[in-house]
Design a protein around this motif. Structure first.
Motif, mmCIF file in Angstrom:
data_model
loop_
_atom_site.group_PDB
_atom_site.id
_atom_site.type_symbol
_atom_site.label_atom_id
_atom_site.label_comp_id
_atom_site.label_asym_id
_atom_site.label_seq_id
_atom_site.Cartn_x
_atom_site.Cartn_y
_atom_site.Cartn_z
ATOM 1 N N ASP A 296 2.493 5.442 -7.724
ATOM 2 C CA ASP A 296 1.478 6.255 -8.396
ATOM 3 C C ASP A 296 1.931 7.707 -8.514
ATOM 4 O O ASP A 296 1.666 8.379 -9.523
ATOM 5 C CB ASP A 296 0.159 6.183 -7.618
ATOM 6 C CG ASP A 296 -0.507 4.819 -7.723
ATOM 7 O OD1 ASP A 296 -0.097 4.030 -8.598
ATOM 8 O OD2 ASP A 296 -1.412 4.532 -6.911
ATOM 9 N N PHE A 297 2.627 8.193 -7.471
ATOM 10 C CA PHE A 297 3.139 9.562 -7.512
ATOM 11 C C PHE A 297 4.157 9.723 -8.639
ATOM 12 O O PHE A 297 4.140 10.723 -9.379
ATOM 13 C CB PHE A 297 3.771 9.908 -6.164
ATOM 14 C CG PHE A 297 4.299 11.311 -6.073
ATOM 15 C CD1 PHE A 297 3.446 12.387 -5.848
ATOM 16 C CD2 PHE A 297 5.654 11.571 -6.219
ATOM 17 C CE1 PHE A 297 3.928 13.687 -5.761
ATOM 18 C CE2 PHE A 297 6.153 12.860 -6.137
ATOM 19 C CZ PHE A 297 5.286 13.922 -5.897
ATOM 20 N N GLU B 158 0.821 -1.200 0.000
ATOM 21 C CA GLU B 158 0.000 0.000 0.000
ATOM 22 C C GLU B 158 0.865 1.264 0.000
ATOM 23 O O GLU B 158 0.621 2.205 -0.781
ATOM 24 C CB GLU B 158 -0.923 0.003 1.226
ATOM 25 C CG GLU B 158 -1.825 1.229 1.311
ATOM 26 C CD GLU B 158 -2.671 1.235 2.570
ATOM 27 O OE1 GLU B 158 -3.334 2.270 2.825
ATOM 28 O OE2 GLU B 158 -2.664 0.231 3.314
ATOM 29 N N ARG C 284 2.733 1.525 -3.287
ATOM 30 C CA ARG C 284 1.827 1.898 -4.376
ATOM 31 C C ARG C 284 1.634 3.416 -4.427
ATOM 32 O O ARG C 284 1.583 3.999 -5.516
ATOM 33 C CB ARG C 284 0.481 1.192 -4.169
ATOM 34 C CG ARG C 284 -0.634 1.625 -5.124
ATOM 35 C CD ARG C 284 -0.258 1.412 -6.586
ATOM 36 N NE ARG C 284 -0.080 -0.002 -6.893
ATOM 37 C CZ ARG C 284 0.252 -0.446 -8.098
ATOM 38 N NH1 ARG C 284 0.486 0.433 -9.086
ATOM 39 N NH2 ARG C 284 0.399 -1.735 -8.309
ATOM 40 N N HIS C 285 1.570 4.070 -3.262
ATOM 41 C CA HIS C 285 1.443 5.527 -3.236
ATOM 42 C C HIS C 285 2.665 6.184 -3.884
ATOM 43 O O HIS C 285 2.525 7.146 -4.659
ATOM 44 C CB HIS C 285 1.289 6.016 -1.797
ATOM 45 C CG HIS C 285 -0.094 5.835 -1.238
ATOM 46 N ND1 HIS C 285 -1.195 6.501 -1.738
ATOM 47 C CD2 HIS C 285 -0.561 5.051 -0.225
ATOM 48 C CE1 HIS C 285 -2.274 6.166 -1.062
ATOM 49 N NE2 HIS C 285 -1.913 5.276 -0.140
#
Length: 400
Positions: free
Chosen positions: A253-254, A246, A249-250
């Motif tokens: 994605d950034f 999690e 993933r942040h």
């Protein structure tokens, strides 16, 4: 290491595998640890089902019971060319005498006794008979170049001459090929620091030439594997897989959202996996330490990275740092212990540079952060300066 142990298990069971394996990495790359793993596998001091990871390796090889092997261990740092060793009243002067004694005691030494006394190589035929009598057997040669570099050219020692020892290595590698359940593993240095001068370089070049005829070359610790080794040593538990993915993933994605601001490598799915494997340490820290800092003399890759990151992590924990991941900008260079460890391998003069230009209460970045609340709220200037330091502090010739 799994693939190497698989090859060793097959060889000892007479099911193929490499007869000669050269293990060559830079300082701290895992050579000796690999030899130790092979020793425990072959020696069978405890049942193989009690050795973590080994049952899966044996299942993959189709081996029900791994035969117990005789082992000879030669440590080039411990042996002196001019000082024979004595076992049960018998003087043993050469590497081949030592090898024979360790494998079969008096019976084995008798096969090479004349060659040992004269300091001349026993030849392929004699060594083949020795290994056939001792098989299944393993010969581990560690720091062989360190032993050879002690020998001056054209000078005769109790352990023979430089050339007779090279002849022995050639005969040794050829004999291993002839015995299907005998195997040789030899570690050779990769860094200039370990080679040790002109004789060390001559020894290494000569040894590589003879090993190259029959060897397989293994690199025990690749950079990606080292990431996980360091993480396991420094963190008992990095968190559940769900939570780790999690957070990563942040980050991923950034990087995708601002793809024009970040390197192309951050856009691939593989980079997401790299983030997960190295969490909670950002892979960029590992990349800089393993690719750049490891080129510095005396910086021992994993053994250099571990103490450095241990100090960094300790002080981040003491400070109550809540960063989602340890980034290059997280490294607290204002802390004396961290700063000292960071510049230990660098040329003289970096202490005042860091205090003024990188990090610390009186540094320019700290002043910028204090004057600008937008900067100061996230320590933007200091984080940027720390990141630049990690990526550019090395002399130009050392940066990849």
């Amino acid at each position: 290491m799994r693939l190497l142990l698989l090859s060793v298990a097959k060889r000892l069971s007479g099911m193929g595998g490499d007869p000669v394996i050269q293990i060559q990495t830079s300082f701290g790359g895992g050579k000796t640890h690999t030899l130790i793993a092979v020793f425990h596998l072959a020696k069978s001091l405890v049942p193989t089902d009690r050795l973590k990871g080994i049952p899966l390796i044996l299942d993959e090889a189709g081996i029900l019971t791994l035969p117990k092997a005789k082992i000879a261990v030669i440590d080039g740092i411990k042996f002196s060319p001019s000082k024979p060793r004595t076992y049960e009243g018998q003087k043993v002067a050469t590497l081949w005498g030592e090898l024979a004694w360790q494998l079969l005691g008096k019976e084995g030494y008798a096969m090479v006794a004349e060659s040992d006394a004269e300091g001349t190589s026993p030849g392929k035929e004699s060594l083949t008979k020795l290994f056939e009598a001792a098989a299944p057997c393993v010969v581990l040669l560690d720091e062989l170049a360190a032993f050879m570099r002690q020998m001056e050219l054209d000078k005769h020692y109790a352990a023979g001459t430089f050339d007779s020892n090279l002849s022995f290595i050639q005969a040794l590698t050829e004999a291993m090929k002839a015995v299907p359940n005998a195997i040789l593993l030899a570690s050779l240095p990769e860094s200039d620091l370990e080679i040790g001068g002109s004789m060390g370089q001559r020894a290494l070049n000569s040894l590589e030439k003879y090993f190259a005829r029959v060897e397989s070359v293994w690199k025990p610790v690749a950079a990606e594997e080292a990431f996980e080794i360091v993480r396991r040593r420094l963190f008992e538990d990095a968190g559940s897989e769900e939570k780790v993915r999690e957070v990563c993933r942040h980050f991923f994605d950034f990087y995708h959202e601002y793809s024009d601001k970040f390197p192309q490598e951050t856009q691939s799915g593989e980079y997401m996996e790299r983030l997960c494997r190295s969490y909670p340490i950002h892979p960029e820290i590992f990349d800089r330490l393993y690719e750049d800092w490891s080129t510095l003399e005396k910086f021992q890759r994993t053994r250099g990275v571990l103490p450095f990151m241990a100090i960094v992590i300790h002080h981040l924990w003491v400070q109550g740092n809540s960063d989602a991941m340890i980034l290059p900008g997280s490294i607290p260079l204002e802390i004396s212990a961290v700063r000292t460890k960071s510049i230990h391998y660098l040329p003289q003069g970096w202490e005042p540079v860091i205090e003024k230009e990188v990090d610390g209460p009186k540094s320019t970045p700290a002043e910028l952060d204090s004057r600008n609340t937008l900067f100061g709220s996230v320590q933007a200037a200091r984080r940027t300066a720390r990141t630049l330091f990690l990526g550019s502090a090395l002399p130009a010739g050392n940066r990849c």
